[in-house]
Design a protein around this motif. Sequence first.
Motif, PDB file in Angstrom:
ATOM      1  N   SER A  33     -33.057  33.881  -5.889  1.00 48.22           N
ATOM      2  CA  SER A  33     -31.985  33.716  -4.909  1.00 48.22           C
ATOM      3  C   SER A  33     -31.753  35.002  -4.134  1.00 48.22           C
ATOM      4  CB  SER A  33     -30.685  33.288  -5.602  1.00 48.22           C
ATOM      5  OG  SER A  33     -30.692  31.912  -5.906  1.00 48.22           O
TER       6      SER A  33
ATOM      7  N   TYR B 111     -24.601  38.829   6.795  1.00 45.40           N
ATOM      8  CA  TYR B 111     -25.391  38.205   7.865  1.00 45.40           C
ATOM      9  C   TYR B 111     -24.722  38.429   9.219  1.00 45.40           C
ATOM     10  CZ  TYR B 111     -27.652  34.475  10.574  1.00 45.40           C
ATOM     11  OH  TYR B 111     -28.324  33.765  11.535  1.00 45.40           O
TER      12      TYR B 111
ATOM     13  N   LEU C   8     -27.761  30.474   2.868  1.00 44.49           N
ATOM     14  CA  LEU C   8     -27.000  31.504   2.155  1.00 44.49           C
ATOM     15  C   LEU C   8     -25.955  30.862   1.245  1.00 44.49           C
ATOM     16  CD1 LEU C   8     -26.411  34.183   4.956  1.00 44.49           C
ATOM     17  CD2 LEU C   8     -27.906  34.403   2.963  1.00 44.49           C
TER      18      LEU C   8
ATOM     19  N   ILE D  16     -32.028  35.411  -0.197  1.00 43.89           N
ATOM     20  CA  ILE D  16     -30.876  35.879   0.588  1.00 43.89           C
ATOM     21  C   ILE D  16     -31.270  37.062   1.466  1.00 43.89           C
ATOM     22  CG2 ILE D  16     -28.666  37.099   0.373  1.00 43.89           C
ATOM     23  CD1 ILE D  16     -28.163  35.248  -2.104  1.00 43.89           C
TER      24      ILE D  16
ATOM     25  N   HIS E 149     -20.156  33.692  -1.249  1.00 40.58           N
ATOM     26  CA  HIS E 149     -20.482  33.474   0.160  1.00 40.58           C
ATOM     27  C   HIS E 149     -19.819  34.511   1.058  1.00 40.58           C
ATOM     28  CE1 HIS E 149     -16.419  31.891   0.378  1.00 40.58           C
ATOM     29  NE2 HIS E 149     -16.538  31.868   1.696  1.00 40.58           N
TER      30      HIS E 149
ATOM     31  N   PHE F 252     -22.327  37.464   1.296  1.00 42.46           N
ATOM     32  CA  PHE F 252     -23.629  37.267   1.930  1.00 42.46           C
ATOM     33  C   PHE F 252     -23.509  36.793   3.375  1.00 42.46           C
ATOM     34  CE2 PHE F 252     -24.473  36.412  -2.705  1.00 42.46           C
ATOM     35  CZ  PHE F 252     -24.968  37.679  -2.948  1.00 42.46           C
TER      36      PHE F 252
ATOM     37  N   GLY G 135     -26.438  31.240  -2.683  1.00 38.31           N
ATOM     38  CA  GLY G 135     -25.541  32.279  -3.169  1.00 38.31           C
ATOM     39  C   GLY G 135     -24.201  31.832  -3.674  1.00 38.31           C
TER      40      GLY G 135
END
Length: 353
Positions: A89, A143, A123, A93, A136, A139, A127
């Motif tokens: 993962s 992003y 994501l 990611i 979340h 991540f 995640g």
Amino acid sequence: MTFYQELQLSSAGSKQLIKNTQDSKEKRRHIFIYNFKVYLVMIFCVAVVTVFSKLLGNNNSVVGVTVLLAVLVLRQADFGIKTSHGLISIMGIYAILIAGPRVSNMVPPVAAFVINVVCIMLLMIMGCHNVIMYNHSTFVLGYLLLQGYDVTGHEYMMRVVGLLAGMLVCMIIFYKNQRNRPYRRTFWDLFKEFNINSARTRWYIKLTFIVSSAMLIVSLMGLPRAMWIGIACMSVCLPFSKDVDKRIGNRALFNVVGCAIFAVMYIVLPESMYPYIGMIGGIGVGYSAGYAWQTAFNTFGALSIAAGLFGMPYAVALRIGLNAAGAAYTWLCDKVLERIHSAVQAKNASVVE
């Protein structure tokens, strides 16, 4: 409780411990440890971001922020799957963080919307299967930050190097801390359990659509800092609709409070102090036990950069406008999507009967 154990407490936990302690000597000890922790974390964060900036270039300081946030989360959080599969993962990611933000900035807004939908959804799936861990927010935030502070050419190559190094650090820390956790789910179960009828999957879809569409609207309007509305939407789009209303009010109100405090500081302080306003905000976040004041102090770092690009008045107005719009848009979408889901459920129930 030992010194080290107290350092692991959240801000809210430390404040509660101080409040519940009756002995004055012990209370002073707890207060000292709490203050020590705030400044220790601040120094550590500044040091990490500074190292990344020196090695990768100032425009890649956001890589340091992204990796730092991931490290702080992954040292305690898990993905709800086998630890060894959690490493997959992490690789997935970081692959998205490397490619997604860059590609989305190379295409027109509508194409960028499609890319954002795919990347943010992945994501969420990889995640945040363990919803209570709230991974979340780390991540997806990473992003959006990487997308908002985009680079090209050699700087992008250095960004890739920095993210790959961060990925390895995260994998090592994650495996070291989580290797003894027993889990039956595997990496593939994250995708097998994607079910439109589950509350978790509906939340995935809701957050992905709201964040991506909000940024699309801002991009089509030609406004800068589309990531700000994306972050605002992500922050208030919680798994359960009943929690959304309160979060929206705090986001809108305390974002204004933070902008107002920043504006006063920007006017009062000498220009030589401007680079330290973000650091002051970081200290404020460290002392904040709740979401409201964390929102206020989090405005400082973003506005420090934006004020240098657009001027303080426009940066503050843009920040307030995009956050208010993001909160209102999330509320509206949440209500509409929930009504649609309820209508579909009622229709299905009537068909069964």
